[in-house]
Design a protein around this motif. Structure first.
Motif, PDB file in Angstrom:
ATOM      1  N   LYS A  40       0.830  -1.202   0.000  1.00  0.00           N
ATOM      2  CA  LYS A  40       0.000   0.000   0.000  1.00  0.00           C
ATOM      3  C   LYS A  40       0.866   1.255   0.000  1.00  0.00           C
ATOM      4  N   ALA A  41       1.893   1.273   0.857  1.00  0.00           N
ATOM      5  CA  ALA A  41       2.779   2.434   0.919  1.00  0.00           C
ATOM      6  C   ALA A  41       3.492   2.648  -0.409  1.00  0.00           C
ATOM      7  N   ALA A  42       3.918   1.560  -1.037  1.00  0.00           N
ATOM      8  CA  ALA A  42       4.591   1.659  -2.329  1.00  0.00           C
ATOM      9  C   ALA A  42       3.651   2.201  -3.394  1.00  0.00           C
ATOM     10  N   ALA A  43       2.408   1.718  -3.393  1.00  0.00           N
ATOM     11  CA  ALA A  43       1.436   2.191  -4.370  1.00  0.00           C
ATOM     12  C   ALA A  43       1.126   3.668  -4.171  1.00  0.00           C
ATOM     13  N   ASP A  44       1.071   4.095  -2.918  1.00  0.00           N
ATOM     14  CA  ASP A  44       0.752   5.495  -2.612  1.00  0.00           C
ATOM     15  C   ASP A  44       1.875   6.450  -3.001  1.00  0.00           C
ATOM     16  N   THR A  45       3.108   5.957  -3.024  1.00  0.00           N
ATOM     17  CA  THR A  45       4.253   6.837  -3.262  1.00  0.00           C
ATOM     18  C   THR A  45       4.882   6.688  -4.637  1.00  0.00           C
ATOM     19  N   GLY A  46       4.596   5.589  -5.316  1.00  0.00           N
ATOM     20  CA  GLY A  46       5.263   5.323  -6.583  1.00  0.00           C
ATOM     21  C   GLY A  46       6.563   4.571  -6.411  1.00  0.00           C
ATOM     22  N   ALA A  47       6.780   4.024  -5.207  1.00  0.00           N
ATOM     23  CA  ALA A  47       7.968   3.215  -4.961  1.00  0.00           C
ATOM     24  C   ALA A  47       7.738   1.778  -5.390  1.00  0.00           C
ATOM     25  N   ARG A  48       8.768   0.961  -5.287  1.00  0.00           N
ATOM     26  CA  ARG A  48       8.674  -0.461  -5.591  1.00  0.00           C
ATOM     27  C   ARG A  48       8.817  -1.235  -4.290  1.00  0.00           C
ATOM     28  N   PHE A  49       7.812  -2.010  -3.935  1.00  0.00           N
ATOM     29  CA  PHE A  49       7.839  -2.725  -2.665  1.00  0.00           C
ATOM     30  C   PHE A  49       8.801  -3.904  -2.706  1.00  0.00           C
ATOM     31  N   VAL A  50       9.557  -4.055  -1.607  1.00  0.00           N
ATOM     32  CA  VAL A  50      10.433  -5.209  -1.410  1.00  0.00           C
ATOM     33  C   VAL A  50      10.171  -5.744  -0.014  1.00  0.00           C
ATOM     34  N   GLN A  51       9.703  -6.991   0.083  1.00  0.00           N
ATOM     35  CA  GLN A  51       9.482  -7.585   1.400  1.00  0.00           C
ATOM     36  C   GLN A  51      10.833  -7.853   2.037  1.00  0.00           C
ATOM     37  N   LEU A  52      11.018  -7.280   3.238  1.00  0.00           N
ATOM     38  CA  LEU A  52      12.330  -7.357   3.870  1.00  0.00           C
ATOM     39  C   LEU A  52      12.179  -7.155   5.375  1.00  0.00           C
ATOM     40  N   ASP A  53      12.571  -8.157   6.142  1.00  0.00           N
ATOM     41  CA  ASP A  53      12.619  -8.075   7.598  1.00  0.00           C
ATOM     42  C   ASP A  53      14.091  -8.097   7.977  1.00  0.00           C
ATOM     43  N   VAL A  54      14.598  -6.996   8.519  1.00  0.00           N
ATOM     44  CA  VAL A  54      16.041  -6.878   8.749  1.00  0.00           C
ATOM     45  C   VAL A  54      16.566  -7.920   9.726  1.00  0.00           C
ATOM     46  N   ALA A  55      15.689  -8.476  10.557  1.00  0.00           N
ATOM     47  CA  ALA A  55      16.106  -9.499  11.518  1.00  0.00           C
ATOM     48  C   ALA A  55      15.991 -10.910  10.956  1.00  0.00           C
ATOM     49  N   ASP A  56      15.613 -11.020   9.692  1.00  0.00           N
ATOM     50  CA  ASP A  56      15.441 -12.320   9.035  1.00  0.00           C
ATOM     51  C   ASP A  56      16.394 -12.406   7.845  1.00  0.00           C
ATOM     52  N   PRO A  57      17.552 -13.038   8.018  1.00  0.00           N
ATOM     53  CA  PRO A  57      18.542 -13.091   6.939  1.00  0.00           C
ATOM     54  C   PRO A  57      18.003 -13.656   5.632  1.00  0.00           C
ATOM     55  N   ALA A  58      17.092 -14.620   5.706  1.00  0.00           N
ATOM     56  CA  ALA A  58      16.559 -15.213   4.480  1.00  0.00           C
ATOM     57  C   ALA A  58      15.770 -14.183   3.673  1.00  0.00           C
ATOM     58  N   SER A  59      14.970 -13.358   4.352  1.00  0.00           N
ATOM     59  CA  SER A  59      14.196 -12.350   3.628  1.00  0.00           C
ATOM     60  C   SER A  59      15.113 -11.276   3.054  1.00  0.00           C
ATOM     61  N   VAL A  60      16.178 -10.966   3.774  1.00  0.00           N
ATOM     62  CA  VAL A  60      17.139  -9.976   3.274  1.00  0.00           C
ATOM     63  C   VAL A  60      17.840 -10.509   2.020  1.00  0.00           C
ATOM     64  N   ARG A  61      18.203 -11.771   2.041  1.00  0.00           N
ATOM     65  CA  ARG A  61      18.876 -12.369   0.881  1.00  0.00           C
ATOM     66  C   ARG A  61      17.950 -12.402  -0.330  1.00  0.00           C
ATOM     67  N   ARG A  62      16.683 -12.736  -0.106  1.00  0.00           N
ATOM     68  CA  ARG A  62      15.728 -12.733  -1.218  1.00  0.00           C
ATOM     69  C   ARG A  62      15.600 -11.321  -1.794  1.00  0.00           C
ATOM     70  N   ALA A  63      15.568 -10.324  -0.926  1.00  0.00           N
ATOM     71  CA  ALA A  63      15.466  -8.944  -1.391  1.00  0.00           C
ATOM     72  C   ALA A  63      16.688  -8.554  -2.210  1.00  0.00           C
ATOM     73  N   ALA A  64      17.861  -8.928  -1.731  1.00  0.00           N
ATOM     74  CA  ALA A  64      19.088  -8.601  -2.453  1.00  0.00           C
ATOM     75  C   ALA A  64      19.134  -9.287  -3.812  1.00  0.00           C
TER      76      ALA A  64
END
Length: 224
Positions: A40-64
């Protein structure tokens, strides 16, 4: 076009950083734990959403792995822990949770995105810190004596210096947004989130001969 990633960006200061970087013409990836809020925030701003939990290395790696390039990384995600944790009355599990997000998280994220940042001609890393973590005035200031949040920002400042030392091709700095009205403090701050975002934008857009390894707010350099 310059490409940026902001963590913890679906609300508050992070969201304002996203908006201001987009206004400067950047392509911005909005990092957030919650897909619904992030989308929702990405749609409102024109950004590109990336699911990322900084405390979850697996999600960070997927984002990268999902990005092909990155010029600017803003490590904005942070928590207070929800309790004081004053010396003599400490919940060590809560302290550990704060450190996982505020210190270990930025390290995990930075390590994951370093290969992309190193390939950038104008790589920038901004760590959102706070003056409460400054050792220079910790004995004399009237900030809460939290063994969770306060030293987590001191540690983040040290992390900033070490990355600046080891990555001379990048501009790596810490920024303090000031006491902003956000969910972090139940909106008790005296500055707006938009005002707090300003220092991150300034450090994200430094000239190639700009400073590195420093700690700044809107008034200039802060003593470590």
């Amino acid at each position: 076009m310059t490409t940026a990633l902001v963590t913890g960006a679906n609300k508050g200061i992070g969201l304002e950083i996203v908006k201001q970087l987009i206004d400067l013409g950047m392509t911005v990836h909005l990092g957030a734990r919650d897909p619904e809020r992030g989308e929702k925030a990405a749609a409102d701003t024109g950004a590109r959403f990336v699911q990322l939990d900084v405390a979850d290395p697996a999600s960070v790696r997927r984002a990268a792995d999902s990005l092909e390039r990155l010029d600017v990384l803003v490590n904005n995600a942070g928590i207070t822990g929800g309790r004081l944790n004053s010396p003599g009355d400490v919940d060590t599990a809560n302290v550990r949770e704060v450190y996982e997000t505020n210190v270990i998280g930025p390290i995990i994220v930075t390590e994951a995105f370093l290969p992309l940042l190193r390939r950038s001609a104008h790589g920038r890393i901004v760590n959102m810190s706070s003056t409460v973590g400054s050792l220079a005035d910790m004995m004399s200031n009237d900030y809460p004596d939290s063994l969770a949040y306060v030293p987590s920002k001191t540690a983040l400042n040290a992390v900033t210096v070490l990355y600046a030392k080891k990555e001379p091709g990048l501009r790596v700095n810490a920024g303090c947004p000031g006491y902003c009205a956000t969910d972090l403090n139940n909106h008790n701050g005296i500055r707006t989130a938009a005002q707090g975002a300003g220092i991150a934008v300034t450090l994200a857009t430094l000239d190639d001969d700009g400073p590195t390894g420093g700690f700044y707010d809107d008034n200039g350099a802060i003593a470590w």
